[in-house]
Design an enzyme around this catalytic site. Structure first.
Site, PDB file in Angstrom:
ATOM      1  N   CYS A  60       0.761  -1.021   0.182  1.00 51.47           N
ATOM      2  CA  CYS A  60       0.169  -0.153  -0.103  1.00 51.47           C
ATOM      3  C   CYS A  60       0.846   1.195   0.079  1.00 51.47           C
ATOM      4  O   CYS A  60       1.653   1.617   1.152  1.00 51.47           O
ATOM      5  CB  CYS A  60      -0.833   0.040   1.172  1.00 51.47           C
ATOM      6  SG  CYS A  60      -2.101   1.328   1.299  1.00 51.47           S
ATOM      7  N   GLU A 108      -3.783   1.201  -6.144  1.00 50.23           N
ATOM      8  CA  GLU A 108      -2.750   0.027  -6.519  1.00 50.23           C
ATOM      9  C   GLU A 108      -2.578   0.125  -7.917  1.00 50.23           C
ATOM     10  O   GLU A 108      -3.273   0.632  -8.653  1.00 50.23           O
ATOM     11  CB  GLU A 108      -3.232  -1.243  -5.828  1.00 50.23           C
ATOM     12  CG  GLU A 108      -2.030  -2.344  -5.891  1.00 50.23           C
ATOM     13  CD  GLU A 108      -0.816  -1.909  -5.091  1.00 50.23           C
ATOM     14  OE1 GLU A 108       0.012  -1.447  -5.839  1.00 50.23           O
ATOM     15  OE2 GLU A 108      -0.768  -1.933  -3.989  1.00 50.23           O
TER      16      GLU A 108
END
Length: 257
Positions: free
Chosen positions: A2, A111
């Site tokens: 992340c 992402e």
């Protein structure tokens, strides 16, 4: 992994989700990046009136954990994520796992699907949010680093797990999400040792998030507006690859790394 996330909810929404007694006002943030301040929730010392549950506090910490034993942060890697599978035993995280577990509220995260270079395909960014919107709380760790002159900096990292099957086609890691009913147990570092909470360090349920293709505006930290989350026409989210059938016994166990 992340590497970028967002918190666009109002302070009141965060206060309600995390059952905070109070919280300071803050603006919507669409592109939170490493080294920037992030909102963290910790267990307080006092108890709520009429309850035995400890209060929860909100504070700002620097995204990028620096262990207390580091002498010079400039010579230490920026630890924005911690692998949940190994955090208990890693020197950089094991003290925080025992004494300083936190929650990090988020509206979602970004992402990138990065295909092999030989494929000739471009990378695609995705805005990954709870279906229908709302908030989640990432599992996090916190450490307070002290400099030689006595100044202190609160720092933190987001715990990640192997992606669930649905998300695996985009990236092999994703943040660990703590469910509301488990907030108290995760934050309770007095009676709940790391071994007591490892069952919480699992990939999010496949039905929790939806992945929305977005532009590459998120790649630049200077871009901080809601346009970062606007859906674009793009290739659909790649379908998970089917497992190859092999001869002999196959116990179905997957390699975590």
């Amino acid at each position: 992994m992340c590497g970028r996330f967002a918190l666009t909810a109002t302070p009141e929404e965060v206060k309600e989700l995390l059952a905070l007694l109070e919280i300071e006002d803050f603006p919507a943030r669409y592109n939170i990046a490493p080294t920037q301040p992030i909102l963290a929730i910790i267990a307080g010392d006092a108890t709520e009136p009429g309850s035995n549950l400890p209060t929860r506090k909100a504070l700002l910490i620097r995204w990028g954990l620096t262990p207390s034993w580091v002498k010079d942060p400039r010579e230490f890697p920026l630890l924005i994520n911690a692998r949940s599978e190994t955090a208990i035993g890693k020197a950089s995280f094991k003290v925080a796992m025992r004494h300083r577990r936190i929650l990090i509220p988020a509206s979602g995260f970004y992402e990138w699907h990065r295909p092999p270079k030989e494929s000739g395909e471009k990378s695609q960014a995705y805005w990954v949010r709870p279906k229908g919107g709302g908030l989640v709380a990432f599992a996090g760790l916190m450490e307070t680093w002290s400099s030689a002159d006595g100044s202190e900096v609160d720092t933190g990292a987001i715990l990640t797990a192997q992606s669930n099957e649905k998300f695996m086609s985009i990236h092999d890691r994703m943040p660990v999400v703590i469910a509301p009913e488990d907030y108290e147990r995760w934050l309770d570092c007095r009676t709940q040792e790391p071994r007591h909470v490892t069952d919480l360090l699992t990939p999010p349920d496949e039905d929790l998030f939806e992945a929305i293709p977005v532009s590459d505006l998120v790649n630049r930290v200077a871009n901080v507006g809601p346009e970062l989350q606007v859906r674009i026409d793009a290739m659909p989210v790649p379908a998970p690859k089917a497992k190859k059938k092999t001869g002999g016994n196959d116990d179905g166990q997957m390699n975590l790394f």
